[in-house]
Design an enzyme around this catalytic site. Sequence first.
Site, PDB file in Angstrom:
ATOM      1  CG  PHE A  39      50.263   4.038  38.489  1.00  0.00           C
ATOM      2  CD1 PHE A  39      50.623   4.331  37.181  1.00  0.00           C
ATOM      3  CD2 PHE A  39      50.161   5.083  39.387  1.00  0.00           C
ATOM      4  CE1 PHE A  39      50.876   5.635  36.773  1.00  0.00           C
ATOM      5  CE2 PHE A  39      50.400   6.393  38.997  1.00  0.00           C
ATOM      6  CZ  PHE A  39      50.764   6.664  37.689  1.00  0.00           C
ATOM      7  NE  ARG A  40      45.394  -0.113  39.029  1.00  0.00           N
ATOM      8  CZ  ARG A  40      45.532   0.979  38.288  1.00  0.00           C
ATOM      9  NH1 ARG A  40      46.570   1.112  37.492  1.00  0.00           N
ATOM     10  NH2 ARG A  40      44.644   1.949  38.349  1.00  0.00           N
ATOM     11  CG  ASP A 108      56.165   4.713  28.264  1.00  0.00           C
ATOM     12  OD1 ASP A 108      55.976   4.788  27.034  1.00  0.00           O
ATOM     13  OD2 ASP A 108      55.788   3.741  28.954  1.00  0.00           O
ATOM     14  CG  HIS A 125      45.878   8.006  30.887  1.00  0.00           C
ATOM     15  ND1 HIS A 125      46.011   6.707  31.352  1.00  0.00           N
ATOM     16  CD2 HIS A 125      44.539   8.244  30.827  1.00  0.00           C
ATOM     17  CE1 HIS A 125      44.804   6.200  31.571  1.00  0.00           C
ATOM     18  NE2 HIS A 125      43.903   7.116  31.255  1.00  0.00           N
ATOM     19  CB  CYS A 133      51.600  26.909  28.914  1.00  0.00           C
ATOM     20  SG  CYS A 133      50.779  28.311  29.715  1.00  0.00           S
ATOM     21  CB  CYS A 161      51.026  33.288  28.206  1.00  0.00           C
ATOM     22  SG  CYS A 161      50.644  31.722  29.038  1.00  0.00           S
ATOM     23  CB  SER A 200      44.983  -3.921  34.728  1.00  0.00           C
ATOM     24  OG  SER A 200      44.768  -2.518  34.842  1.00  0.00           O
ATOM     25  CG  ASN A 224      47.476  -7.935  30.989  1.00  0.00           C
ATOM     26  OD1 ASN A 224      48.363  -7.102  30.805  1.00  0.00           O
ATOM     27  ND2 ASN A 224      46.853  -8.057  32.150  1.00  0.00           N
TER      28      ASN A 224
END
Length: 251
Positions: A39-40, A108, A125, A133, A161, A200, A224
């Site tokens: 993302f960063r 992923d 996440h 659903c 549903c 991070s 990291n």
Amino acid sequence: MTESLAASIATLQEMIQDARIVAGFTGAGISTESGVPDFRSPNSPWMRNKPIPFEHFVQSAQARREAWRRKFVMDDLYHEAQPSQGHLGIASLVASGRMPAVITQNIDGLHQASGLSEEQVIELHGNGTYAKCLSCGRRHEINWVRRHFEASGEPPECINCGGILKSATISFGQAMPEEPMRRAQKLVASCDLCLVVGSSLVVYPAAAFPAFAKGNGAQLVIVNREPTPLDEMADLVIHAEIGAVLSAFVS
């Protein structure tokens, strides 16, 4: 490999050997080496295809259409991604019995692709490789969702549903999943070594787990490429390519 990196890897090997329970914790950095964008990073494609906030997704059919469009654009960028040496190193640690499970911020599915079972991966996440659903929780395979979406221009409804289908990820504004959070808390409370790989450590509440482990008496190791806010409290910090470090554990 430099002498200092080799020495750090040797120290990590000794720490893992001496540990009773190792809690793994992974972030985007372990998957960027597989070609999955984070993302960063500057010019990240996620910035051009930002996930739609949960509230908007639920309230607006137009937002749902756009959310699926963006998701499939991102899926196409890394659909051929394979587990990295980092993923394989984690899988080997789990197979050795020293690491009961790995807690991950990633969506992923590459930990599962490396050979880990669903029970051995705690996804804070969620997972972007299938849909669920929002009403009944039924799983729908992402390829089925995509075929329907591309044929009709509309996201399909739940076949059970008729409820709203959403990628099984945790969107901004959506509540964290209770069961994975409970399992993660239990693991870090019982471990005597927390191994952080490729995170991070700035996204909360997920990033609180390594800090909790350290505060509970466990040793903390951070692998990291870039510094993190928890480096100062860690027992060992290795700033290097993740594959170069964890390939030492691939069996």
